[in-house]
Design a protein around this motif. Structure first.
Motif, mmCIF file in Angstrom:
data_model
loop_
_atom_site.group_PDB
_atom_site.id
_atom_site.type_symbol
_atom_site.label_atom_id
_atom_site.label_comp_id
_atom_site.label_asym_id
_atom_site.label_seq_id
_atom_site.Cartn_x
_atom_site.Cartn_y
_atom_site.Cartn_z
ATOM 1 N N LEU A 185 0.404 -1.261 0.164
ATOM 2 C CA LEU A 185 -0.168 -0.094 0.019
ATOM 3 C C LEU A 185 0.881 1.420 -0.159
ATOM 4 O O LEU A 185 1.654 1.664 0.811
ATOM 5 N N ALA A 186 0.507 1.988 -1.035
ATOM 6 C CA ALA A 186 0.955 3.143 -0.465
ATOM 7 C C ALA A 186 1.155 4.290 0.366
ATOM 8 O O ALA A 186 0.500 3.795 1.136
ATOM 9 N N ALA A 187 2.611 5.232 0.420
ATOM 10 C CA ALA A 187 2.429 5.788 1.968
ATOM 11 C C ALA A 187 1.234 7.161 1.325
ATOM 12 O O ALA A 187 1.318 7.427 0.159
ATOM 13 N N GLY A 188 0.735 8.325 2.283
ATOM 14 C CA GLY A 188 0.644 9.205 2.195
ATOM 15 C C GLY A 188 -1.330 9.232 2.596
ATOM 16 O O GLY A 188 -1.570 8.274 3.489
ATOM 17 N N ASP A 189 -2.372 10.298 2.154
ATOM 18 C CA ASP A 189 -3.433 10.448 2.510
ATOM 19 C C ASP A 189 -4.070 9.459 2.513
ATOM 20 O O ASP A 189 -3.732 8.376 1.476
ATOM 21 N N ALA A 190 -4.982 8.899 3.754
ATOM 22 C CA ALA A 190 -5.390 7.028 3.567
ATOM 23 C C ALA A 190 -6.310 6.778 2.047
ATOM 24 O O ALA A 190 -6.368 6.115 1.260
ATOM 25 N N TRP A 191 -7.499 7.503 1.426
ATOM 26 C CA TRP A 191 -8.300 7.570 0.877
ATOM 27 C C TRP A 191 -6.924 7.470 -0.903
ATOM 28 O O TRP A 191 -7.405 7.082 -1.558
ATOM 29 N N GLU A 192 -5.949 8.335 -0.746
ATOM 30 C CA GLU A 192 -5.712 7.944 -2.201
ATOM 31 C C GLU A 192 -4.284 7.296 -2.328
ATOM 32 O O GLU A 192 -4.299 7.027 -3.307
ATOM 33 N N SER A 193 -4.185 7.276 -0.925
ATOM 34 C CA SER A 193 -3.318 5.853 -0.820
ATOM 35 C C SER A 193 -3.786 5.017 -1.528
ATOM 36 O O SER A 193 -3.272 3.636 -2.487
ATOM 37 N N VAL A 194 -5.299 4.647 -0.473
ATOM 38 C CA VAL A 194 -5.822 3.238 -1.617
ATOM 39 C C VAL A 194 -6.438 3.315 -2.979
ATOM 40 O O VAL A 194 -6.187 2.499 -3.929
ATOM 41 N N LEU A 195 -6.547 4.402 -3.612
ATOM 42 C CA LEU A 195 -6.642 4.616 -4.625
ATOM 43 C C LEU A 195 -5.698 4.617 -5.792
ATOM 44 O O LEU A 195 -5.573 3.714 -6.924
ATOM 45 N N ARG A 196 -4.485 4.754 -5.404
ATOM 46 C CA ARG A 196 -3.273 4.838 -6.163
ATOM 47 C C ARG A 196 -2.726 3.309 -6.405
ATOM 48 O O ARG A 196 -2.593 2.859 -7.367
ATOM 49 N N SER A 197 -3.359 2.882 -5.049
ATOM 50 C CA SER A 197 -2.407 1.461 -4.637
ATOM 51 C C SER A 197 -3.288 0.417 -5.209
ATOM 52 O O SER A 197 -2.820 -1.126 -6.147
ATOM 53 N N SER A 198 -4.129 0.571 -6.062
ATOM 54 C CA SER A 198 -5.421 -0.048 -7.126
ATOM 55 C C SER A 198 -5.428 0.760 -8.213
ATOM 56 O O SER A 198 -6.204 -0.478 -9.269
ATOM 57 N N GLY A 199 -4.121 1.424 -8.708
ATOM 58 C CA GLY A 199 -4.240 1.719 -9.746
ATOM 59 C C GLY A 199 -4.677 3.322 -10.885
ATOM 60 O O GLY A 199 -4.729 3.223 -11.418
ATOM 61 N N ARG A 200 -5.315 3.222 -9.823
ATOM 62 C CA ARG A 200 -6.645 4.553 -9.774
ATOM 63 C C ARG A 200 -5.203 6.173 -10.109
ATOM 64 O O ARG A 200 -5.183 6.208 -8.968
ATOM 65 N N SER A 201 -6.204 7.186 -10.876
ATOM 66 C CA SER A 201 -5.709 8.310 -9.950
ATOM 67 C C SER A 201 -6.740 8.990 -9.822
ATOM 68 O O SER A 201 -7.906 8.943 -10.249
ATOM 69 N N PRO A 202 -6.509 9.564 -8.483
ATOM 70 C CA PRO A 202 -7.217 10.575 -8.218
ATOM 71 C C PRO A 202 -8.615 11.898 -8.598
ATOM 72 O O PRO A 202 -8.818 11.636 -8.515
ATOM 73 N N ARG A 203 -7.668 11.554 -9.447
ATOM 74 C CA ARG A 203 -7.850 12.907 -10.688
ATOM 75 C C ARG A 203 -8.298 12.944 -11.862
ATOM 76 O O ARG A 203 -8.621 13.256 -12.377
ATOM 77 N N TRP A 204 -8.790 11.335 -12.105
ATOM 78 C CA TRP A 204 -9.666 10.730 -13.671
ATOM 79 C C TRP A 204 -10.592 11.195 -13.428
ATOM 80 O O TRP A 204 -12.068 12.123 -12.666
ATOM 81 N N PRO A 205 -10.834 12.543 -14.737
ATOM 82 C CA PRO A 205 -10.700 12.065 -16.006
ATOM 83 C C PRO A 205 -8.960 13.086 -16.725
ATOM 84 O O PRO A 205 -9.239 13.068 -17.657
ATOM 85 N N ASP A 206 -8.222 13.147 -15.752
ATOM 86 C CA ASP A 206 -7.401 14.591 -16.104
ATOM 87 C C ASP A 206 -7.256 13.328 -16.998
ATOM 88 O O ASP A 206 -5.621 12.172 -16.234
ATOM 89 N N PRO A 207 -6.419 13.885 -18.343
ATOM 90 C CA PRO A 207 -6.133 12.579 -19.466
ATOM 91 C C PRO A 207 -3.962 12.576 -18.496
ATOM 92 O O PRO A 207 -3.074 11.811 -19.496
ATOM 93 N N ALA A 208 -3.847 13.685 -18.338
ATOM 94 C CA ALA A 208 -2.284 13.946 -18.221
ATOM 95 C C ALA A 208 -2.364 12.640 -16.985
ATOM 96 O O ALA A 208 -1.259 12.572 -16.374
ATOM 97 N N GLU A 209 -2.411 12.417 -16.080
ATOM 98 C CA GLU A 209 -2.779 11.159 -15.056
ATOM 99 C C GLU A 209 -2.348 9.811 -15.435
ATOM 100 O O GLU A 209 -1.852 9.448 -14.231
ATOM 101 N N GLY A 210 -2.345 10.344 -16.412
ATOM 102 C CA GLY A 210 -1.859 8.312 -17.130
ATOM 103 C C GLY A 210 -3.365 7.548 -17.009
ATOM 104 O O GLY A 210 -3.851 7.589 -17.214
ATOM 105 N N PRO A 211 -2.270 5.979 -15.635
ATOM 106 C CA PRO A 211 -3.746 4.588 -15.680
ATOM 107 C C PRO A 211 -4.654 5.091 -15.400
ATOM 108 O O PRO A 211 -5.039 6.599 -14.426
ATOM 109 N N GLY A 212 -5.819 4.557 -15.618
ATOM 110 C CA GLY A 212 -7.637 4.912 -15.335
ATOM 111 C C GLY A 212 -7.606 6.477 -16.148
ATOM 112 O O GLY A 212 -9.067 6.492 -16.621
#
Length: 245
Positions: A185-212
Motif C-alpha cells: 500500500l502506497a504511503a500518504g493520505d489514506a484514501w488517495e493511497s488506496v486509490l493509487r495502490s489499486s491503480g487509480r488516478s485520484p484526479r481521473w479523468p485528467d488525461p495527464a494522470e496516466g492509468p485510468g
C-alpha cells in the motif's frame, strides 16, 4: 498502527456503507454507457463485475477454509502470479455473464453482498485462507470486501461526474494490510493511497494522470474488438489480484 487488525464493528459498518453507496449511486445513474476509471469499462460493465465479485465472495465465505481462493493462495505464489490467475478467472466469468441492464446487475450484487453480510459475523474468526504461513480470517477478508466496494463506489461516482469518499478511509488502510496481504500500500493520505495502490488516478479523468484515463466509447470498443474480447471486458482484480480494477 496501520498493521493493527481493524476493529470488527468498524469493518461491519464500513462494509454496509460500501454496499449502500453502490446501490444509491446506481439509483441515480442515467447513462450506463458512460466510461469509468477502469480502462475500457462502461458503467454497465462495472455493474456486471460487481455482481461477479459479490457472488465469488459469498462462495469463498461459504466454502472457507477450502475455497477456490484459499487453494490459490495456499500455493504461496508471487503476487504477479496471483494477479494473472485471478485475471483469467475474472475473464471467464465475465465472458459468460448474461446481457442485462445495469440496475439488474446491481440488484444481483446486492443480494449476494447482503447474504455475505448476514453470514460473516458468526464466521468472523474462521480461517479464510493461509498465505505464506500466515492465517487470514473471515474478518480479514471482510476488510478486503470493504476496499472492493468503496473503490467501485468511487468508480461509479466518477463515471457519473460526482465525487466520492468513504466515511472511514483510515479503516480501509488497515483493511488493506490484512485483507490484501500480497500487495503493498502506497504511503500518504489514506484514501488517495488506496486509490493509487489499486491503480487509480485520484484526479481521473485528467488525461495527464496516466492509468485510468478516460477513453471514448468507440475507442474502447475498437480496442477490445482488436483483442477479441467479449463484453463485458475482463480485468485483473478481486481478492486475489489487484483490488477493484
Amino acid at each position: 498502527m496501520e498493521r493493527t487488525p481493524p476493529d470488527r464493528c468498524r469493518v461491519l459498518e464500513c462494509y454496509q456503507d460500501g454496499v449502500r453507496a453502490i446501490r444509491e449511486l446506481a439509483e441515480r445513474a442515467a447513462d450506463w454507457e458512460a466510461p469509468t476509471p477502469c480502462p475500457d469499462w462502461r458503467l454497465v460493465d462495472l455493474a456486471g463485475h460487481l455482481r461477479c465479485v459479490a457472488e465469488n465472495f459469498l462462495e469463498y465465505l461459504q466454502d472457507a477454509p477450502d475455497s477456490r481462493l484459499a487453494t490459490l493462495f495456499a500455493r504461496d505464489a508471487a503476487a504477479a502470479v496471483l494477479i494473472r490467475q485471478q485475471a483469467r478467472q475474472n475473464a471467464a466469468e465475465l465472458a459468460v455473464l448474461p446481457p442485462e441492464p445495469g440496475p439488474a446487475r446491481i440488484m444481483a450484487f446486492g443480494v449476494s453482498a447482503g447474504a455475505y453480510a448476514d453470514l460473516m459475523p458468526d464466521m468472523w474468526d474462521r480461517t479464510h485462507l493461509i498465505y505464506r504461513g500466515t492465517k487470514y480470517t473471515v474478518g480479514d477478508h471482510a476488510g478486503a470486501a470493504c476496499v472492493e466496494w468503496h473503490l467501485h463506489a468511487w468508480d461509479m461516482a466518477r463515471a457519473m461526474g460526482e465525487t466520492y469518499q468513504p466515511r472511514d478511509p483510515d479503516l480501509l488502510v488497515s483493511a488493506w494490510h490484512w485483507g490484501v496481504p500480497h500487495l503493498p500500500l502506497a504511503a500518504g493520505d489514506a484514501w488517495e493511497s488506496v486509490l493509487r495502490s489499486s491503480g487509480r488516478s485520484p484526479r481521473w479523468p485528467d488525461p495527464a494522470e496516466g492509468p485510468g484515463r478516460v477513453r471514448g466509447r468507440r475507442a474502447g470498443r475498437a480496442a477490445q474488438a482488436a483483442r477479441g474480447v467479449r463484453r463485458p471486458p475482463a480485468a485483473p482484480d478481486g481478492a486475489a489480484g489487484r483490488p477493484a480494477r
